[in-house]
Design a protein around this motif. Structure first.
Motif, PDB file in Angstrom:
ATOM      1  N   ALA A   1      -3.400  15.335  -6.631  1.00  0.00           N
ATOM      2  CA  ALA A   1      -5.179  14.969  -6.394  1.00  0.00           C
ATOM      3  C   ALA A   1      -4.888  13.583  -5.093  1.00  0.00           C
ATOM      4  N   SER A   2      -6.365  13.638  -4.280  1.00  0.00           N
ATOM      5  CA  SER A   2      -5.511  12.418  -3.472  1.00  0.00           C
ATOM      6  C   SER A   2      -5.886  10.878  -3.971  1.00  0.00           C
ATOM      7  N   LEU A   3      -5.385  10.557  -3.440  1.00  0.00           N
ATOM      8  CA  LEU A   3      -4.973   8.771  -3.102  1.00  0.00           C
ATOM      9  C   LEU A   3      -6.761   7.856  -2.759  1.00  0.00           C
ATOM     10  N   TRP A   4      -7.275   8.527  -2.315  1.00  0.00           N
ATOM     11  CA  TRP A   4      -8.531   8.178  -1.970  1.00  0.00           C
ATOM     12  C   TRP A   4      -9.587   9.199  -2.418  1.00  0.00           C
ATOM     13  N   ARG A   5     -11.103   8.123  -2.327  1.00  0.00           N
ATOM     14  CA  ARG A   5     -11.543   8.743  -3.181  1.00  0.00           C
ATOM     15  C   ARG A   5     -13.136   9.357  -2.277  1.00  0.00           C
ATOM     16  N   ASP A   6     -13.407  10.611  -2.415  1.00  0.00           N
ATOM     17  CA  ASP A   6     -14.457  11.234  -0.827  1.00  0.00           C
ATOM     18  C   ASP A   6     -13.523  10.538  -0.237  1.00  0.00           C
ATOM     19  N   HIS A   7     -12.207  11.454   0.460  1.00  0.00           N
ATOM     20  CA  HIS A   7     -11.813  10.893   1.342  1.00  0.00           C
ATOM     21  C   HIS A   7     -11.848   9.810   2.366  1.00  0.00           C
ATOM     22  N   HIS A   8     -12.465   8.090   1.123  1.00  0.00           N
ATOM     23  CA  HIS A   8     -12.319   7.040   1.885  1.00  0.00           C
ATOM     24  C   HIS A   8     -10.944   6.260   2.090  1.00  0.00           C
ATOM     25  N   ALA A   9     -10.664   5.895   3.088  1.00  0.00           N
ATOM     26  CA  ALA A   9      -9.086   5.919   2.991  1.00  0.00           C
ATOM     27  C   ALA A   9      -9.477   3.973   2.057  1.00  0.00           C
ATOM     28  N   ASP A  10     -10.198   3.930   2.117  1.00  0.00           N
ATOM     29  CA  ASP A  10     -10.362   2.306   2.348  1.00  0.00           C
ATOM     30  C   ASP A  10     -11.209   2.126   0.463  1.00  0.00           C
ATOM     31  N   GLN A  11     -11.215   3.201  -0.295  1.00  0.00           N
ATOM     32  CA  GLN A  11     -11.324   3.312  -1.344  1.00  0.00           C
ATOM     33  C   GLN A  11     -10.351   4.120  -2.573  1.00  0.00           C
ATOM     34  N   TRP A  12      -9.624   3.574  -2.943  1.00  0.00           N
ATOM     35  CA  TRP A  12      -8.822   4.553  -3.912  1.00  0.00           C
ATOM     36  C   TRP A  12      -8.752   4.969  -5.149  1.00  0.00           C
ATOM     37  N   ALA A  13      -7.932   6.043  -5.507  1.00  0.00           N
ATOM     38  CA  ALA A  13      -8.211   6.598  -7.098  1.00  0.00           C
ATOM     39  C   ALA A  13      -8.738   5.446  -7.670  1.00  0.00           C
ATOM     40  N   LYS A  14      -9.079   5.275  -9.080  1.00  0.00           N
ATOM     41  CA  LYS A  14      -9.472   4.269 -10.093  1.00  0.00           C
ATOM     42  C   LYS A  14      -8.543   4.416 -10.648  1.00  0.00           C
ATOM     43  N   PRO A  15      -7.483   4.972 -10.509  1.00  0.00           N
ATOM     44  CA  PRO A  15      -5.988   4.109 -11.656  1.00  0.00           C
ATOM     45  C   PRO A  15      -4.547   4.130 -10.204  1.00  0.00           C
ATOM     46  N   CYS A  16      -5.684   3.552  -8.874  1.00  0.00           N
ATOM     47  CA  CYS A  16      -4.474   2.342  -8.722  1.00  0.00           C
ATOM     48  C   CYS A  16      -5.388   1.214  -7.080  1.00  0.00           C
ATOM     49  N   ALA A  17      -6.891   1.533  -8.262  1.00  0.00           N
ATOM     50  CA  ALA A  17      -8.294   1.025  -7.066  1.00  0.00           C
ATOM     51  C   ALA A  17      -7.544  -0.943  -6.798  1.00  0.00           C
ATOM     52  N   GLY A  18      -8.685  -0.920  -5.825  1.00  0.00           N
ATOM     53  CA  GLY A  18      -7.885  -2.761  -5.115  1.00  0.00           C
ATOM     54  C   GLY A  18      -6.625  -1.912  -4.612  1.00  0.00           C
ATOM     55  N   GLY A  19      -5.736  -0.730  -4.558  1.00  0.00           N
ATOM     56  CA  GLY A  19      -4.678  -0.427  -3.685  1.00  0.00           C
ATOM     57  C   GLY A  19      -3.529  -1.445  -4.448  1.00  0.00           C
ATOM     58  N   VAL A  20      -3.435  -1.939  -5.238  1.00  0.00           N
ATOM     59  CA  VAL A  20      -2.054  -2.266  -6.908  1.00  0.00           C
ATOM     60  C   VAL A  20      -1.595  -0.777  -6.857  1.00  0.00           C
ATOM     61  N   VAL A  21      -0.746  -0.384  -6.583  1.00  0.00           N
ATOM     62  CA  VAL A  21      -0.121   0.629  -7.311  1.00  0.00           C
ATOM     63  C   VAL A  21       1.216  -0.313  -8.188  1.00  0.00           C
ATOM     64  N   THR A  22       1.905  -0.654  -8.542  1.00  0.00           N
ATOM     65  CA  THR A  22       2.439  -1.192  -9.496  1.00  0.00           C
ATOM     66  C   THR A  22       1.872  -0.947 -10.903  1.00  0.00           C
ATOM     67  N   THR A  23       0.595  -1.043 -11.776  1.00  0.00           N
ATOM     68  CA  THR A  23       0.421  -0.243 -12.877  1.00  0.00           C
ATOM     69  C   THR A  23       1.175   0.770 -13.187  1.00  0.00           C
ATOM     70  N   PRO A  24       0.852   0.447 -14.947  1.00  0.00           N
ATOM     71  CA  PRO A  24       1.028   1.902 -15.231  1.00  0.00           C
ATOM     72  C   PRO A  24       0.084   3.154 -14.347  1.00  0.00           C
ATOM     73  N   ALA A  25      -0.918   3.007 -14.905  1.00  0.00           N
ATOM     74  CA  ALA A  25      -1.243   3.856 -14.638  1.00  0.00           C
ATOM     75  C   ALA A  25      -1.457   4.477 -13.207  1.00  0.00           C
ATOM     76  N   CYS A  26      -1.465   3.665 -12.075  1.00  0.00           N
ATOM     77  CA  CYS A  26      -1.512   4.091 -11.160  1.00  0.00           C
ATOM     78  C   CYS A  26       0.369   4.973 -10.655  1.00  0.00           C
ATOM     79  N   ARG A  27       1.134   4.517 -11.419  1.00  0.00           N
ATOM     80  CA  ARG A  27       2.064   5.123 -11.428  1.00  0.00           C
ATOM     81  C   ARG A  27       2.675   6.352 -11.496  1.00  0.00           C
ATOM     82  N   SER A  28       1.178   6.726 -13.152  1.00  0.00           N
ATOM     83  CA  SER A  28       1.631   7.737 -13.563  1.00  0.00           C
ATOM     84  C   SER A  28       0.982   8.783 -13.395  1.00  0.00           C
ATOM     85  N   PHE A  29      -0.251   8.380 -12.107  1.00  0.00           N
ATOM     86  CA  PHE A  29      -0.658   9.318 -11.136  1.00  0.00           C
ATOM     87  C   PHE A  29      -0.147   9.733  -9.601  1.00  0.00           C
TER      88      PHE A  29
END
Length: 518
Positions: free
Chosen positions: A455-483
């Motif tokens: 899956a893309s890191l971005w929602r609807d092809h928008h680089a400023d709208q990240w996928a929900k597990p990594c919303a806001g650009g914070v990538v250290t959460t367990p959900a984002c790491r799993s994603f």
């Protein structure tokens, strides 16, 4: 290689770079504008522009033929090692025994003028500066090279992989999608029975041929296994001396020739779709060779029917198609009217070249459909200038962008064309006025519209709208790491964003330091 192993290759690098800082934070906007001003200043001097763009993170090169990515000098060296001879006309290689003074090894050692002429015969280097332009077109010079250097390339696919990875690593590229087949694929395809084949006969042909063809796929996968193992060993991958090229993410597109009899085309496509379905290293299929050659023109609709037929049986296989690699006057007007439209209608998720879009009867409608459905166009500026003579304002790059079609820049055949991805970005700035934000969007699109799995890191092809597990650009959460662990594409995109952040910080720091010292 298993799908899980392939997905984990880039994981440590991507996650080790992750910080708690939101990468999509508001200050990025101001930083982009400041770097855009630096690019605008650099664009006044081609050499300053090259220095700037060489460091620019470039995402992926999605239109890159492995055989055409090689420089003539490498193939001359391989020809010398094989004991090949210089062809009688001085253009290319032939098998021994060699005439006196014609051994390629000797030419490379002590006949520099002849060596230079050989390089020109195996590329468009000389042609681009006027050598032989009166004798052949850029189109003919380009396509003639492949037959000339083929004897040197046979059996050197692993070395070709090494060369392509090294070039990408030195050019700021994260990901390669190489048009590359196992050797047995074309050998099998070209051994097709000499039978007539039309749209109505595809089903019967498939029923007869497919079982035996698909049974050969494991052997073809084994060929790729061997090539990749040799390439990894040649670059010392997995050791303390690993080359930067080891870190380049690579996938392949299996392809068919379009200027051969229909049975051979269909055989190749049957194998290509099966390979892409069974081997995670192969992420899609393609069709190659000049679109203006007679068989390719006559059988275009039949080839599109083949793609549709196989897409129904392999719905998960992505398709990129060379379409619209034509210029006005090169072919009869009828051949300019609908090739891109037909490729899109046949399921292409990317269009390679797409140069003649303005000459298609339903050009506006096709542009709208590509924009609406997210069908990207692979723009190859140097290739189109050399092969088709289409460049500058006549090139449809601006047209595609104006209509909202996703655009990626690619090299096509960087060795034969003597270019690289930095050069393609440079032409986009100098000839088409792209600014920093435009180049950044192109670089991002090269990953977003790649066929890299996940899956893309971005929602609807928008680089400023990240996928929900990594919303806001914070990538250290367990959900984002799993994603990220489950998506090679998302990991590449994260890597790109982090590289952009460092690139922009470095550019601003260098500019500040320069001003301080003046």
């Amino acid at each position: 290689m298993s799908r899980t192993r392939a997905c984990l290759l880039a994981l440590p690098a991507a996650l080790s770079l992750a910080t708690a800082t939101p990468l999509a934070a508001a200050p990025v906007v101001g930083r982009e504008a400041a770097v855009g001003a630096i690019l605008a200043e650099a664009a006044r001097d081609p050499n300053e522009l090259r220095l700037f763009l060489h460091r620019l993170p470039k995402g992926g090169d999605l239109h890159n033929h492995l055989s055409g990515a090689l420089y003539a000098e490498d193939m001359i060296a391989w020809a010398g090692e094989k004991g090949l001879c210089l062809a009688p006309d001085g253009a290319g290689f032939v098998a021994p025994p060699c005439a006196p003074g014609a051994a390629v090894a000797d030419v490379a050692k002590d006949r520099p003028a002849l060596y230079g002429a050989l390089v020109d015969s195996l590329s468009t280097r000389g042609w681009q500066v006027g050598v032989g332009t009166g004798a052949s077109s850029g189109h003919d010079q380009f396509f003639a090279t492949f037959e000339r250097f083929a004897p040197a390339l046979i059996g050197r696919d692993a070395d070709a992989m090494i060369a392509a990875r090294r070039q990408a690593a030195g050019d700021g590229v994260l990901y390669l999608e190489l048009d590359h087949n196992p050797p047995a694929l074309l050998e099998t395809a070209l051994g097709a029975p000499a039978v007539a084949l039309d749209v109505a006969g595809l089903g019967d042909f498939y029923s007869r041929e497919a079982p035996g063809l698909v049974a050969r796929v494991p052997a073809m996968r084994a060929q790729i296994d061997a090539e990749e193992a040799t390439a990894r060993q040649g670059m010392a991958c997995g050791t303390a001396k690993a080359e930067p090229g080891c870190a380049i993410a690579v996938h392949y597109l299996a392809w068919a020739l379009r200027d051969v009899p229909p049975a051979a085309v269909f055989r190749a496509l049957i194998l290509a779709f099966a390979l892409a379905e069974q081997d995670p290293r192969f992420v899609g299929v393609n069709i190659v060779q000049p679109e203006d050659w007679p068989v390719a023109r006559a059988d275009y609709d039949l080839h599109m029917a083949m793609f549709r037929f196989l897409a129904q049986r392999h719905p998960g296989v992505a398709m990129s198609m060379h379409a619209g690699e034509l210029a006005f006057g090169q072919v009869p007007p009828a051949d300019l009217r609908d090739h891109i439209a037909k490729a899109v209608a046949s399921g292409a998720r990317r269009i390679g070249h797409g140069v003649d879009i303005a000459y298609e009867d339903q050009g506006r409608e096709t542009l709208a459909r590509m924009a609406r459905e997210g069908v990207a166009v692979e723009i190859n500026l140097t290739s189109n200038a050399v092969i088709l003579g289409v460049k500058g304002a006549e090139h449809p790059l601006a047209l595609y962008r104006r209509h909202g079609v996703p655009v990626v820049l690619a090299t096509d055949d960087e060795g034969v064309l003597r270019t690289d991805l930095t050069r393609e970005y440079q032409r986009a700035v100098q000839e088409h006025g792209l600014g920093y934000a435009d180049l950044k969007a192109v670089s991002r699109a090269s990953l977003e519209y790649s066929f890299a799995p996940g899956a893309s890191l971005w929602r609807d092809h928008h680089a400023d709208q990240w996928a929900k597990p990594c919303a806001g650009g914070v990538v250290t959460t367990p959900a984002c790491r799993s994603f990220l662990a489950g998506s090679e594409k998302a990991r590449l995109q994260l890597d790109l964003e982090q590289r952009f952040a460092r690139f922009e910080e470095d550019a601003l720091a260098a500019t500040a330091s320069s001003k301080k010292n003046t």
